[in-house]
Design an enzyme around this catalytic site. Sequence first.
Site, short mmCIF file in Angstrom:
data_model
loop_
_atom_site.label_atom_id
_atom_site.label_comp_id
_atom_site.label_asym_id
_atom_site.label_seq_id
_atom_site.Cartn_x
_atom_site.Cartn_y
_atom_site.Cartn_z
N GLU A 37 0.85 -1.19 0.00
CA GLU A 37 0.00 0.00 0.00
C GLU A 37 0.88 1.24 0.00
OE1 GLU A 37 -2.96 0.15 3.11
OE2 GLU A 37 -3.70 2.09 2.39
N GLN A 51 1.29 -6.06 5.65
CA GLN A 51 1.68 -5.72 4.30
C GLN A 51 3.02 -6.39 4.03
OE1 GLN A 51 1.22 -1.47 3.66
NE2 GLN A 51 -0.85 -1.48 4.49
N ASN A 89 -6.75 1.61 2.57
CA ASN A 89 -7.47 2.87 2.75
C ASN A 89 -7.01 3.92 1.74
OD1 ASN A 89 -8.64 1.58 4.91
ND2 ASN A 89 -7.52 2.70 6.48
N ASN A 137 -12.18 -0.85 -1.19
CA ASN A 137 -11.54 -1.37 0.01
C ASN A 137 -12.34 -0.99 1.25
OD1 ASN A 137 -9.04 -2.35 1.56
ND2 ASN A 137 -9.30 -0.27 2.37
N GLU A 138 -12.68 -1.95 2.08
CA GLU A 138 -13.29 -1.71 3.41
C GLU A 138 -14.36 -0.61 3.37
OE1 GLU A 138 -10.26 -1.25 6.47
OE2 GLU A 138 -9.67 -3.35 6.26
N GLU A 182 -6.57 -9.02 3.34
CA GLU A 182 -5.69 -8.41 4.35
C GLU A 182 -5.78 -9.28 5.60
OE1 GLU A 182 -5.99 -4.22 5.27
OE2 GLU A 182 -6.57 -3.77 3.20
N TYR A 212 -7.30 -8.89 11.34
CA TYR A 212 -6.06 -8.59 12.07
C TYR A 212 -6.24 -9.03 13.52
CZ TYR A 212 -4.70 -5.57 8.14
OH TYR A 212 -4.35 -5.07 6.90
O1 AHR Z 1 -3.12 -2.58 6.17
C1 AHR Z 1 -3.38 -1.39 6.83
C2 AHR Z 1 -4.81 -0.92 6.66
O2 AHR Z 1 -5.66 -1.82 7.31
C3 AHR Z 1 -5.37 -0.88 5.26
O3 AHR Z 1 -5.08 0.30 4.58
C4 AHR Z 1 -6.85 -0.98 5.48
O4 AHR Z 1 -7.51 -1.56 4.39
C5 AHR Z 1 -6.96 -1.78 6.76
O5 AHR Z 1 -7.84 -1.20 7.65
#
Ligand code: AHR
Length: 505
Positions: free
Chosen positions: A28, A355, A73, A173-174, A293, A245
């Site tokens: 990113e 990432q 993001n 994305n999201e 992700e 996450y």
């Molecule tokens: O990977 C970091 C961020 O986590 C990304 O930009 C977003 O998609 C997620 O919330």
Amino acid sequence: MTSATRIAVATNADGPAVPRRVFGTFVEHMGRCVYDGIRESAHPSADANGFRADVLELVRELGATVVRYPGGNFVSGYRWEDGVGPRDQRPVRLDAAWHSTETNQVGLHEFADWAQAAGLELMEAVNLGTRGVAEAADLLEYTNHPGGTALSERRRQNGRDEPFDIRLWCLGNEMDGPWQIGHKTADEYGRLAAESARLMRFIDPDIELVAAGSSNHEMPTFGEWERTVLRHTAELVDHISVHAYYEETPGDPASFLASGVALGRYLDDVAAIIDEVRAETGSTREIGISVDEWNVWNQTRWNEVDKPRVFTGDWPVAPRLIEDDYTVTDAVVVGSLLITLLRHADRVSMANLAQLVNVIAPIRTEPGGPAWRQTTFFPFQLTAAAAHGTVVVPTVESASIETAKHGVVAAVDAVATVNGDEIVVFAAHRDLDASTEVVIDLDREIAAADALVVTVPAGGDRHTVNSAQAQPVAPASLAAVVDGTRVRVTLPPLSWARITLRAAR
Ligand code: AHR
């Protein structure tokens, strides 16, 4: 203290193929992932385009298969046109997603060339935050149309004669997250994703499209979001995304170590919703889960410390953002999340470790200095290198562990892959104190075995990290004793292991 574990693998079981795209990663435009990460023109190892050769070497060694780009993001405010054409004419912009300044010195062309050099399939995300159907279609025409139109000729003038031929596309994305630029309701996003998908397919019918699912399992809209989005898009997309996450709650390492159980439940829930919508709509289209992700991320520190600091300051270029130092505990969790992904290979079509460099990443760098492997590099690398053929879910009998968040879980989590005569068992041992004597039971005579383990190094503890100065955490070999159809290994407390068996012919 030592416990006993038995892992029985039915090597002739009819498992799903290993989805090799499950070893994807993510770059990113955020923090120091691109600038001062993969690219640092003043670094002694930089090539003519400013990309660091030492970082590229580590990326190749990691063995990832796919790279998602350019966000995250970031993509929800991105104009792709800013990143093409002569570099000295590219605009400098505010990146509102990360309160940074984007120089656009890396864009589609530079990144696609870098990804190709790294051996990674490009997975491109379109901006459905500030932009929409037309811009998504324009980008696809620019990348994939051979020539003869304004956009495709512009690509050719910019130095790329042949199309980029990008197959994988993320529709935003999201978009469920209130933090997202251009955040939408499920209905608004579902309509936009469907209309974008329709036009993109008119332009290139062979692309694969990923609809944006929930940002995490705990989102208040989880479930209804997927249902609504899929009702709009079930006939138009190939995958729906999951983002996941995990972090350790202070004083509760047991729950953190069982994060794979939580991910498994999340995947099961999304799979059930896909089935529900297919039944409801009569759709026969296969829809995979793209876990595009996933990782360990100390989000509490980000929200309470780093974010308030960064978002009230100036607008720096490539600030240090979420550069988590990964511990041995984190490495075992990453290894076990990979086990969960493989166990769900019947539904998970791909996945991206988020990432790749510096930003919650397996690879870290210092400007003008070294690049090194974080602890989490190793389970990813060792799994990506060896998981081929088909996935077999073994029967595991092990001690159990009480967790505050996920109930009682098995101390040992395992999955196997079978590729002809090669059987590979991936196992995470989540007990912090006891070792376990593991017997791997096959239905075939074993000719040879070898094993590698990632665990606490001598003199270290579960919080040990690798740094620019020292890298004490690395895979070590583990004794594997063959006895007919069995192999014995002893897994230390808090460990992740790869045991490779060669069946006799
Ligand atoms: O990977 C970091 C961020 O986590 C990304 O930009 C977003 O998609 C997620 O919330």
